[in-house]
Design a protein around this motif. Structure first.
Motif, PDB file in Angstrom:
ATOM      1  N   MET A   1      12.798 -56.443  18.868  1.00 28.72           N
ATOM      2  CA  MET A   1      13.053 -57.631  18.055  1.00 28.72           C
ATOM      3  C   MET A   1      14.100 -58.516  18.731  1.00 28.72           C
ATOM      4  SD  MET A   1      13.981 -57.729  14.027  1.00 28.72           S
ATOM      5  CE  MET A   1      13.680 -59.189  13.056  1.00 28.72           C
ATOM      6  N   PHE A   2      13.807 -59.823  18.888  1.00 26.92           N
ATOM      7  CA  PHE A   2      14.652 -60.788  19.573  1.00 26.92           C
ATOM      8  C   PHE A   2      14.797 -60.483  21.057  1.00 26.92           C
ATOM      9  CE2 PHE A   2      16.179 -61.366  15.199  1.00 26.92           C
ATOM     10  CZ  PHE A   2      16.087 -62.740  15.093  1.00 26.92           C
ATOM     11  N   GLY A   3      13.906 -59.644  21.600  1.00 20.60           N
ATOM     12  CA  GLY A   3      13.941 -59.372  23.027  1.00 20.60           C
ATOM     13  C   GLY A   3      15.215 -58.669  23.449  1.00 20.60           C
ATOM     14  N   ASP A   4      15.507 -58.762  24.738  1.00 22.74           N
ATOM     15  CA  ASP A   4      16.729 -58.139  25.264  1.00 22.74           C
ATOM     16  C   ASP A   4      17.854 -59.167  25.218  1.00 22.74           C
ATOM     17  OD1 ASP A   4      15.435 -55.729  25.834  1.00 22.74           O
ATOM     18  OD2 ASP A   4      14.696 -56.508  27.742  1.00 22.74           O
ATOM     19  N   LEU A   5      18.506 -59.261  24.077  1.00 21.09           N
ATOM     20  CA  LEU A   5      19.582 -60.229  23.920  1.00 21.09           C
ATOM     21  C   LEU A   5      20.823 -59.770  24.679  1.00 21.09           C
ATOM     22  CD1 LEU A   5      19.203 -61.083  20.140  1.00 21.09           C
ATOM     23  CD2 LEU A   5      18.632 -62.545  22.069  1.00 21.09           C
ATOM     24  N   PRO A   6      21.608 -60.714  25.168  1.00 22.35           N
ATOM     25  CA  PRO A   6      22.828 -60.351  25.907  1.00 22.35           C
ATOM     26  C   PRO A   6      23.765 -59.493  25.061  1.00 22.35           C
ATOM     27  CG  PRO A   6      22.338 -62.696  26.107  1.00 22.35           C
ATOM     28  CD  PRO A   6      21.421 -62.160  25.059  1.00 22.35           C
ATOM     29  N   ARG A   7      24.452 -58.593  25.706  1.00 18.68           N
ATOM     30  CA  ARG A   7      25.376 -57.719  24.990  1.00 18.68           C
ATOM     31  C   ARG A   7      26.817 -58.241  25.045  1.00 18.68           C
ATOM     32  NH1 ARG A   7      23.083 -52.948  23.562  1.00 18.68           N
ATOM     33  NH2 ARG A   7      21.076 -52.419  24.508  1.00 18.68           N
ATOM     34  N   GLU A   8      27.096 -59.124  26.008  1.00 17.05           N
ATOM     35  CA  GLU A   8      28.450 -59.661  26.097  1.00 17.05           C
ATOM     36  C   GLU A   8      28.605 -60.825  25.125  1.00 17.05           C
ATOM     37  OE1 GLU A   8      26.062 -61.492  29.536  1.00 17.05           O
ATOM     38  OE2 GLU A   8      26.252 -59.542  28.531  1.00 17.05           O
ATOM     39  N   TYR A   9      29.827 -61.050  24.692  1.00 19.19           N
ATOM     40  CA  TYR A   9      30.096 -62.085  23.709  1.00 19.19           C
ATOM     41  C   TYR A   9      31.191 -63.016  24.215  1.00 19.19           C
ATOM     42  CZ  TYR A   9      27.320 -58.947  20.903  1.00 19.19           C
ATOM     43  OH  TYR A   9      26.299 -58.168  20.453  1.00 19.19           O
ATOM     44  N   PRO A  10      31.154 -64.302  23.835  1.00 22.55           N
ATOM     45  CA  PRO A  10      30.215 -64.845  22.855  1.00 22.55           C
ATOM     46  C   PRO A  10      28.792 -64.979  23.424  1.00 22.55           C
ATOM     47  CG  PRO A  10      31.506 -66.609  23.803  1.00 22.55           C
ATOM     48  CD  PRO A  10      32.101 -65.334  24.314  1.00 22.55           C
ATOM     49  N   GLN A  11      27.831 -64.800  22.557  1.00 24.54           N
ATOM     50  CA  GLN A  11      26.429 -64.971  22.933  1.00 24.54           C
ATOM     51  C   GLN A  11      26.078 -66.450  22.801  1.00 24.54           C
ATOM     52  OE1 GLN A  11      23.723 -62.549  20.746  1.00 24.54           O
ATOM     53  NE2 GLN A  11      21.939 -63.722  21.396  1.00 24.54           N
ATOM     54  N   VAL A  12      25.609 -67.046  23.878  1.00 22.72           N
ATOM     55  CA  VAL A  12      25.349 -68.484  23.902  1.00 22.72           C
ATOM     56  C   VAL A  12      23.920 -68.790  23.468  1.00 22.72           C
ATOM     57  CG1 VAL A  12      25.304 -70.570  25.322  1.00 22.72           C
ATOM     58  CG2 VAL A  12      27.022 -68.791  25.756  1.00 22.72           C
ATOM     59  N   PHE A  13      23.793 -69.744  22.562  1.00 15.14           N
ATOM     60  CA  PHE A  13      22.489 -70.276  22.163  1.00 15.14           C
ATOM     61  C   PHE A  13      22.414 -71.728  22.640  1.00 15.14           C
ATOM     62  CE2 PHE A  13      22.186 -66.579  19.661  1.00 15.14           C
ATOM     63  CZ  PHE A  13      20.879 -66.451  19.193  1.00 15.14           C
ATOM     64  N   ALA A  14      21.401 -72.030  23.418  1.00 14.91           N
ATOM     65  CA  ALA A  14      21.191 -73.396  23.908  1.00 14.91           C
ATOM     66  C   ALA A  14      20.110 -74.054  23.046  1.00 14.91           C
ATOM     67  CB  ALA A  14      20.763 -73.381  25.375  1.00 14.91           C
ATOM     68  N   PHE A  15      20.501 -74.997  22.215  1.00 15.62           N
ATOM     69  CA  PHE A  15      19.566 -75.703  21.350  1.00 15.62           C
ATOM     70  C   PHE A  15      19.078 -76.958  22.072  1.00 15.62           C
ATOM     71  CE2 PHE A  15      22.328 -73.359  18.402  1.00 15.62           C
ATOM     72  CZ  PHE A  15      21.364 -72.653  17.699  1.00 15.62           C
ATOM     73  N   VAL A  16      17.777 -76.988  22.355  1.00 14.47           N
ATOM     74  CA  VAL A  16      17.181 -78.131  23.050  1.00 14.47           C
ATOM     75  C   VAL A  16      16.614 -79.086  22.006  1.00 14.47           C
ATOM     76  CG1 VAL A  16      15.474 -78.882  24.739  1.00 14.47           C
ATOM     77  CG2 VAL A  16      16.644 -76.683  25.040  1.00 14.47           C
ATOM     78  N   LEU A  17      17.166 -80.285  21.948  1.00 17.06           N
ATOM     79  CA  LEU A  17      16.798 -81.250  20.920  1.00 17.06           C
ATOM     80  C   LEU A  17      15.681 -82.159  21.403  1.00 17.06           C
ATOM     81  CD1 LEU A  17      20.441 -82.307  19.916  1.00 17.06           C
ATOM     82  CD2 LEU A  17      19.127 -80.296  19.163  1.00 17.06           C
ATOM     83  N   THR A  18      14.598 -82.227  20.636  1.00 14.72           N
ATOM     84  CA  THR A  18      13.513 -83.154  20.938  1.00 14.72           C
ATOM     85  C   THR A  18      13.698 -84.405  20.080  1.00 14.72           C
ATOM     86  OG1 THR A  18      12.036 -82.249  19.232  1.00 14.72           O
ATOM     87  CG2 THR A  18      11.937 -81.247  21.426  1.00 14.72           C
ATOM     88  N   PRO A  19      13.179 -85.553  20.492  1.00 15.45           N
ATOM     89  CA  PRO A  19      13.298 -86.755  19.671  1.00 15.45           C
ATOM     90  C   PRO A  19      12.777 -86.530  18.257  1.00 15.45           C
ATOM     91  CG  PRO A  19      12.493 -87.315  21.855  1.00 15.45           C
ATOM     92  CD  PRO A  19      12.497 -85.818  21.782  1.00 15.45           C
ATOM     93  N   GLU A  20      13.496 -87.032  17.269  1.00 15.93           N
ATOM     94  CA  GLU A  20      13.152 -86.916  15.847  1.00 15.93           C
ATOM     95  C   GLU A  20      13.205 -85.473  15.349  1.00 15.93           C
ATOM     96  OE1 GLU A  20      10.172 -89.995  14.246  1.00 15.93           O
ATOM     97  OE2 GLU A  20       9.423 -89.627  16.289  1.00 15.93           O
TER      98      GLU A  20
END
Length: 330
Positions: A1-20
């Motif tokens: 579940m959620f794949g192999d997420l990084p174990r070190e913290y802080p865990q970074v989430f990159a939110f890619v914004l599309t127009p609208e």
């Protein structure tokens, strides 16, 4: 579940914004990170905002948030989340699609909010994965990507892909992440801080139930409306609908008149026309094919019904020239 997420913290989430893009899912996710960090008394999560070229894009509410950078500046260890929203068919940028394909080959965990699932599908990142999308976009998604396993649930997590219907469902998805990584107790504390209890499961439906939508709980009426919604391309006749629940056609008429103040035919037609409008606005299918997909045997009849209901023809809905009438009957 959620794949192999990084174990070190802080865990970074990159939110890619599309127009609208829809701002609600983004804000909910970022607020969840803030509250989780505060309650844990450490920085567990960190959010970064990105656009294709690093320039601000306006959300569907016309608000622009300055991004932290372009796609080239995305942290190599970040979980990537594509944030979609309105007019996603026109807002799926080629540069983003190419970039997503590139990072997917490196085994990155990639997800989406709202209509971001459409972008992942265009990039070929959902083939062989179970996914979801906002309920309003389900008809067009199914027509455009018939081979993809779409559930229509609140959210889906399949190995290193996760998709979310958007809106407040984003909070349930992210709370599920917190529970997996840091325990259910922290997830429940975050939910309580946001006055969001109980935490919903992925299997919960996106939309209100039929009884809630029509304001009536008559079991036979509910069953008939569910059958209508499941059979828009090949509509059932009133007699077939009535027979399914052991009613006569006259009893069926009285049932609809009493609870929804419309005839069964009118109610069914309205459902088909609303589906047609979604397909007109969200796909590139021809008007003729959309008419067929919504149970109409001729474009002229479809156009007449559509104009009567929405006050404009299907072609004007799209801003395209009127087509010459032609028969759909082969």
């Amino acid at each position: 579940m959620f794949g192999d997420l990084p174990r070190e913290y802080p865990q970074v989430f990159a939110f890619v914004l599309t127009p609208e893009y829809s701002m609600i899912p983004l804000v909910l996710a970022m607020e969840m990170f803030r509250i989780a960090n505060r309650l844990a008394d450490k920085e567990l999560y960190k959010a970064k905002l990105h656009t294709v070229d690093g320039e601000p894009v306006a959300a569907s509410n016309c608000i622009s948030i300055p991004p932290d950078g372009d796609l080239k500046s995305v942290d190599e260890k970040a979980v990537v989340v594509v944030c979609g929203g309105m007019n996603i068919q026109h807002n799926t940028e080629k540069g983003l699609v190419s970039w997503l394909r590139m990072i997917s080959r490196r085994g990155r965990t990639i997800g989406s909010f709202c209509t971001g699932s459409h972008v992942l599908a265009v990039a070929g990142l959902l083939e062989g994965y179970r996914c979801t999308i906002h309920w309003e976009n389900i008809p067009s998604f199914v027509e455009t990507f018939p081979e993809i396993d779409l559930s229509g649930k609140l959210f889906e997590v399949d190995r290193n892909r996760f998709t979310c219907a958007g809106g407040t469902a984003t909070f349930d998805l992210m709370l599920t992440l917190v529970a997996k990584q840091h325990g259910e107790s922290l997830a429940e504390d975050v939910a309580e801080q946001m006055l969001h209890m109980p935490i919903r499961h992925r299997d919960d439906d996106q939309r209100m139930s039929v009884p809630a939508r029509i304001g009536a709980r008559h079991p036979k009426l509910v069953k008939i409306i569910e059958t209508m919604e499941e059979n828009l391309e090949d509509p059932w006749t009133p007699s077939e609908l009535a027979a399914q629940v052991g009613l006569s056609t006259r009893q069926l008429e009285r049932l609809f008149k009493r609870y929804v103040d419309r005839t069964p035919k009118r109610f069914y037609l309205d459902l088909r026309l609303r589906r047609a409008r979604l397909l007109l606005l969200q796909t590139n299918q021809s008007v003729i094919n959309i008419a067929l997909a919504c149970g109409f045997s001729s474009p002229s009849h479809f156009s007449k019904c559509y104009r009567s209901f929405f006050g404009r023809t299907p072609y004007r809905e799209r801003g395209t020239p009127e087509a010459a009438p032609q028969s759909l009957v082969v």
